[in-house]
Design a protein around this motif. Structure first.
Motif, PDB file in Angstrom:
ATOM      1  N   VAL A   1       0.860  -1.190   0.000  1.00  0.00           N
ATOM      2  CA  VAL A   1       0.000   0.000   0.000  1.00  0.00           C
ATOM      3  C   VAL A   1       0.895   1.239   0.000  1.00  0.00           C
ATOM      4  O   VAL A   1       1.645   1.480   0.940  1.00  0.00           O
ATOM      5  CB  VAL A   1      -0.924   0.001   1.235  1.00  0.00           C
ATOM      6  CG1 VAL A   1      -1.817   1.245   1.219  1.00  0.00           C
ATOM      7  CG2 VAL A   1      -1.779  -1.266   1.266  1.00  0.00           C
ATOM      8  N   THR A   2       0.806   2.012  -1.086  1.00  0.00           N
ATOM      9  CA  THR A   2       1.709   3.146  -1.290  1.00  0.00           C
ATOM     10  C   THR A   2       0.939   4.363  -1.791  1.00  0.00           C
ATOM     11  O   THR A   2       0.387   4.327  -2.889  1.00  0.00           O
ATOM     12  CB  THR A   2       2.789   2.781  -2.327  1.00  0.00           C
ATOM     13  OG1 THR A   2       3.384   1.540  -1.987  1.00  0.00           O
ATOM     14  CG2 THR A   2       3.840   3.861  -2.422  1.00  0.00           C
ATOM     15  N   PRO A   3       0.833   5.416  -0.967  1.00  0.00           N
ATOM     16  CA  PRO A   3       1.325   5.560   0.403  1.00  0.00           C
ATOM     17  C   PRO A   3       0.445   4.796   1.376  1.00  0.00           C
ATOM     18  O   PRO A   3      -0.621   4.312   1.002  1.00  0.00           O
ATOM     19  CB  PRO A   3       1.250   7.067   0.641  1.00  0.00           C
ATOM     20  CG  PRO A   3       0.094   7.508  -0.225  1.00  0.00           C
ATOM     21  CD  PRO A   3       0.164   6.649  -1.454  1.00  0.00           C
ATOM     22  N   SER A   4       0.869   4.744   2.631  1.00  0.00           N
ATOM     23  CA  SER A   4       0.174   3.910   3.612  1.00  0.00           C
ATOM     24  C   SER A   4      -1.199   4.453   3.977  1.00  0.00           C
ATOM     25  O   SER A   4      -2.062   3.708   4.438  1.00  0.00           O
ATOM     26  CB  SER A   4       1.021   3.762   4.879  1.00  0.00           C
ATOM     27  OG  SER A   4       1.301   5.031   5.455  1.00  0.00           O
ATOM     28  N   ARG A   5      -1.422   5.764   3.783  1.00  0.00           N
ATOM     29  CA  ARG A   5      -2.736   6.373   3.984  1.00  0.00           C
ATOM     30  C   ARG A   5      -3.213   6.875   2.623  1.00  0.00           C
ATOM     31  O   ARG A   5      -2.860   7.965   2.195  1.00  0.00           O
ATOM     32  CB  ARG A   5      -2.670   7.509   5.020  1.00  0.00           C
ATOM     33  CG  ARG A   5      -2.274   7.026   6.406  1.00  0.00           C
ATOM     34  CD  ARG A   5      -2.199   8.157   7.420  1.00  0.00           C
ATOM     35  NE  ARG A   5      -1.139   9.094   7.141  1.00  0.00           N
ATOM     36  CZ  ARG A   5       0.149   8.896   7.413  1.00  0.00           C
ATOM     37  NH1 ARG A   5       0.535   7.766   7.973  1.00  0.00           N
ATOM     38  NH2 ARG A   5       1.039   9.814   7.132  1.00  0.00           N
ATOM     39  N   PRO A   6      -4.013   6.067   1.920  1.00  0.00           N
ATOM     40  CA  PRO A   6      -4.350   6.363   0.517  1.00  0.00           C
ATOM     41  C   PRO A   6      -5.082   7.687   0.343  1.00  0.00           C
ATOM     42  O   PRO A   6      -5.787   8.170   1.234  1.00  0.00           O
ATOM     43  CB  PRO A   6      -5.240   5.181   0.114  1.00  0.00           C
ATOM     44  CG  PRO A   6      -4.893   4.081   1.065  1.00  0.00           C
ATOM     45  CD  PRO A   6      -4.567   4.779   2.359  1.00  0.00           C
ATOM     46  N   PHE A   7      -4.936   8.247  -0.846  1.00  0.00           N
ATOM     47  CA  PHE A   7      -5.533   9.528  -1.218  1.00  0.00           C
ATOM     48  C   PHE A   7      -6.005   9.405  -2.669  1.00  0.00           C
ATOM     49  O   PHE A   7      -5.252   8.913  -3.520  1.00  0.00           O
ATOM     50  CB  PHE A   7      -4.485  10.637  -1.071  1.00  0.00           C
ATOM     51  CG  PHE A   7      -4.969  12.013  -1.458  1.00  0.00           C
ATOM     52  CD1 PHE A   7      -5.968  12.637  -0.736  1.00  0.00           C
ATOM     53  CD2 PHE A   7      -4.402  12.697  -2.525  1.00  0.00           C
ATOM     54  CE1 PHE A   7      -6.409  13.910  -1.066  1.00  0.00           C
ATOM     55  CE2 PHE A   7      -4.826  13.966  -2.866  1.00  0.00           C
ATOM     56  CZ  PHE A   7      -5.835  14.574  -2.139  1.00  0.00           C
ATOM     57  N   PRO A   8      -7.231   9.818  -2.995  1.00  0.00           N
ATOM     58  CA  PRO A   8      -7.767   9.619  -4.352  1.00  0.00           C
ATOM     59  C   PRO A   8      -7.238  10.635  -5.354  1.00  0.00           C
ATOM     60  O   PRO A   8      -8.004  11.355  -6.020  1.00  0.00           O
ATOM     61  CB  PRO A   8      -9.275   9.768  -4.136  1.00  0.00           C
ATOM     62  CG  PRO A   8      -9.392  10.738  -2.998  1.00  0.00           C
ATOM     63  CD  PRO A   8      -8.231  10.417  -2.078  1.00  0.00           C
TER      64      PRO A   8
END
Length: 843
Positions: free
Chosen positions: A720-727
């Motif tokens: 998972v990249t980055p660890s806190r996903p962003f759309p």
């Protein structure tokens, strides 16, 4: 509250009514009796702050997902454009509003971009949806007339905002030099000055009743906003990084006599606070990132200690997002990092609340919890400076913004202000060496090192990580290291009695309840292949795309490109990562096309490529990229067809043949769930042909959670990249945002379905924050992810997915932390134990 007196109130009641804070204190029944429809919310002793104010955002003009039809950040019609307005491009359908609110952001100053020396006028908005659903209805406090310069001098000012930019951006866009940019500034302000002076003459004559020949009032719609700057009615926000530009702009303010509200980005302001104090009228604030630096030459001297140093010199500090450069949902994280590196707690919280409110001229309405102020309030699940602090609820204008919020339980210790390490020496060196202090580690003087007062020890056990020692209330432990190898760990009595120290010069280090744990692995960025993102001469470069037809004849039919051939050691981001516990990195060649090449694993602390242990593994995995890309590039179906042919039709010994036979992993950079589904089918097809399991992992994987069950069943790993996903892009739209919007996260969902999960980064500057990313993943999982599982996300899991041999993994480095475990924000990495290099290094 934001107030210097009474900054913290305990056990208070807050009454919100009609969008206003009506009362703070101990509410008596008589006060409340007049409210027939009173809603009472018991927050159970939670921390409450003013809503977060993002002073540098492109919300609504640089919208997500990124689409050509909603790209309204910059005009390229010329370097001087004070007549443009961000309001005219504000997209009310930006999907980031909801995400940013879920991070506690209630107000944003929406700036034009930095392509131009003067990019245009900015507007301050509230993020909540309005009944009117229009951009104008989102404005916090518009100027008295949006379409002009008319004011009522008998009323308080209603501030306008304007964006300026110095340095590399205007130079790059227009092919100019700094000299050209500042001449453009001077020309523009000279034009505005002439208009202002002619207006002043006109008014003087009118007041003296000299009507003869007076004519029309001299004004120009294009220049009226810049005239207002000279009249002190505009908050000027200047994108300005380094000393030469800061000095130039300060001189400009004095030449034309106008104040600057803040210098933004401002990576070298901490080196020249005296220059800022020479600005006209008052000292500008510095609006900065916490650790984001070195992506351009002008950002190369940025320091994590900048906030602390600026505050010590009396400069107002603002932490900002530059959304979507940083996801403004996590603006509070910038304040947390600034506090960790030495900014006092009150100033850190003020840096995202009261200070930006003051700088933009809105501190009479927002940024504080005061009676009569806007009811913009956030209730947090932990102390707001604790890592991972998440809103339980957000009120904007007294309206709750999160429907059915999910709250992840946090340890009781997270309800207090985190203690912070002592960085006095490092901060002093940042100034002494003008932003480039020495970063190389120091080798321990003795072959034998004893770590005392150890609180916990974590160690590799195959592909797992286990806690092999935990201190009790009565006794801490020790770790004895000889020649880079841990020879014993445990209680002092039990461990030391088994080791013979006769004739040895033993070096000892007190960890003060700290920890020893496996070093982290960084993956996903060009760490080790690139020093400055914006400077091609500092990079390995980009590999040729086999689908583009532009491969030179000398490379036709040759083997796949190897990252190991382009490795660069001792880069600043690489060494900063090492000093933060990231002891190795796995990096693939950079590519804009289908095939990246073969990744390599290397030590982030090595001095050069020939040093023993510098290169951990020449070849790790084979990397390809499949996604929806720019117009004219090969289609997704073309790329999958090409990948199928490469896997099933390559010569024996070719990397694609080795991947098809399961001898090396195949890692596909992919975001979209539909493409991932096609890859799962391709995996089955290849396995049917080869009768061998294909070691497939997907990286990026913003939408992988939608196929968690299928990924688990087929043995496909996920990074998972980055660890806190962003759309960020259309192919990343369907993220699972995590608390408070959803109970689960992408990582917890995948782990629940027995998927092997690793985490990665996008840009190399953030490698240093890997330990915080790992800790955050555990904190927002509501207990679903243990400490051992969290540590594995950026160590053994990554090594497994990326093909690091078991021998290389088991000989991996260990990291010693002072004052807590490597997952604790309070801890400081102080040493590295390296079995493969046979030494201990101090940081």
């Amino acid at each position: 509250t934001g107030d210097s007196a009474g900054y913290e109130l305990y056990g208070a009641d807050i009454l919100l009514d009609k969008g206003i804070i009506k009362f703070i204190g101990q509410a008596h029944q008589g006060l409340l009796a007049e409210y027939k429809d009173l809603v009472t919310v018991d927050v159970g002793g939670s921390w409450v702050t003013p809503g977060i104010v993002d002073m540098h955002s492109h919300l609504g003009v640089d919208s997500v997902p990124e689409l050509n039809g909603a790209s309204d950040t910059n005009s390229h019609k010329g370097p001087i454009l004070p007549w443009l307005r961000s309001l005219d491009g504000l997209n009310t359908h930006d999907e980031a509003y909801r995400l940013s609110i879920s991070g506690g952001v209630t107000t944003a100053n929406v700036l034009p971009g930095s392509a131009n020396a003067i990019g245009g006028q900015a507007f301050v908005i509230k993020l909540r949806p309005t009944d009117e659903r229009s951009p104008s209805s989102m404005l916090l406090e518009a100027p008295y007339t949006i379409n002009g310069t008319h004011v009522d001098p008998s009323l308080p000012p209603r501030w306008r905002q304007m964006k300026h930019a110095c340095g590399e951006n205007p130079s790059r866009v227009y092919g100019n030099t700094r000299m050209d940019t500042f001449w453009a500034f001077r020309q523009a302000y000279d034009t505005a000055r002439q208009i202002k002076e002619s207006q002043d003459v006109y008014c003087s004559k009118a007041l003296a009743s000299e009507w003869s020949g007076l004519g029309d009032f001299p004004e120009d719609l294009q220049w009226e906003a810049l005239v207002d700057v000279l009249r002190g009615r505009v908050k000027v926000h200047t994108h300005c990084y380094e000393t030469v530009d800061l000095d130039d702009f300060v001189r400009l303010t004095n030449e034309f006599q106008f104040p600057v509200a803040a210098f933004h980005h401002a990576h070298e302001t901490y080196l020249v606070p005296g220059t800022l104090k020479q600005a006209y009228s008052h000292t500008p604030a510095a609006a900065i990132f916490a650790t984001n630096a070195r992506y351009k030459r002008e950002a190369y001297r940025g320091s994590e200690f900048a906030a602390r140093i600026l505050a010590e010199n009396g400069i107002d500090v603002v932490m900002k997002s530059d959304h979507p450069v940083l996801n403004s949902r996590y603006l509070l994280y910038e304040a947390q990092q600034a506090h960790y590196y030495g900014l006092p707690a009150d100033l850190a919280l003020s840096a995202v609340t009261s200070t930006p409110a003051k700088v933009i001229g809105q501190d009479h309405r927002i940024g504080f919890i005061r009676e009569g102020y806007d009811a913009d309030v956030v209730v947090w699940d932990s102390h707001p400076l604790a890592l991972g602090a998440t809103p339980k609820q957000v009120w904007i204008d007294g309206i709750p913004q999160i429907e059915n919020p999910f709250v992840s339980s946090k340890p009781i210790t997270f309800q207090s202000v985190p203690t912070t390490p002592n960085f006095d020496k490092e901060a002093a060196e940042a100034i002494k060496y003008e932003g480039l202090p020495p970063l190389m580690p120091t080798k321990a003087k003795s072959n034998t090192v004893v770590f005392t007062n150890v609180g916990s020890v974590f160690a590799r056990n195959g592909v797992d990580i286990e806690e092999v020692f935990a201190a009790t209330e009565d006794a801490t432990g020790v770790v004895v290291v000889r020649g880079g190898q841990v020879v014993c760990h445990g209680s002092s009595a039990g461990c030391l009695s088994t080791v013979d120290f006769a004739g040895e010069n033993v070096e000892s280090f007190d960890l003060k309840g700290g920890s020893v744990s496996p070093g982290f692995v960084s993956y996903g960025s060009p760490l080790g292949l690139e020093e400055i993102q914006g400077e091609s001469s500092t990079q390995d470069g980009v590999v040729y795309d086999p689908l583009s037809g532009d491969i030179p004849s000398i490379l036709e039919g040759s083997s796949v490109i190897k990252a190991v051939d382009g490795l660069q050691f001792t880069g600043r981001d690489t060494l900063l990562a090492y000093r933060a516990g990231v002891t190795s990195a796995i990096t693939a060649p950079s590519s804009y096309g289908l095939v990246s090449g073969l990744s390599t694993a290397f030590s982030t602390g090595a001095a050069h490529g020939l040093e023993a242990g510098a290169v951990i593994q020449d070849v790790a995995a084979l990397h390809v990229n499949i996604g929806y890309t720019r117009s004219g590039s090969p289609s997704v179906s073309t790329k999958i067809a090409a990948l199928r042919k490469l896997l099933l039709g390559s010569e024996s010994g070719n990397p694609f043949d080795l991947a098809a036979k399961g001898e090396i992993p195949l890692v596909v950079q992919v975001q979209n769930a539909d493409i991932i589904a096609s890859l799962i089918k391709l995996k089955k097809e290849v396995e049917s042909s080869t009768k061998t399991p294909l070691k497939l992992a997907v990286a990026g994987a913003a939408e992988a959670h939608l196929l968690a069950k299928e990924l688990g069943e087929t043995g496909v790993g996920v990074i998972v990249t980055p660890s806190r996903p962003f759309p960020e892009k259309w192919e990343m739209k369907r993220i699972v945002p995590g608390p408070p919007l959803t109970k689960d996260t992408a990582i917890s969902t995948l782990l629940e379905h027995n998927v092997t999960v690793g985490i990665g980064i996008v840009e190399q500057w953030s490698a240093r924050n890997t330990r915080l990313d790992v800790a955050w993943a555990a904190l927002e999982s509501d207990g679903q992810i243990t400490k051992s599982q969290a540590l594995a996300l950026a160590s053994t899991n990554l090594e497994k997915l990326l093909g690091i041999s078991s021998a290389s993994s088991t000989s991996g480095d260990l990291v010693a932390t002072l004052g807590g475990s490597i997952l604790d924000l309070e801890a400081k990495v102080v040493g590295v134990i390296s079995p493969r290099r046979g030494l201990v290094e101090w940081l």
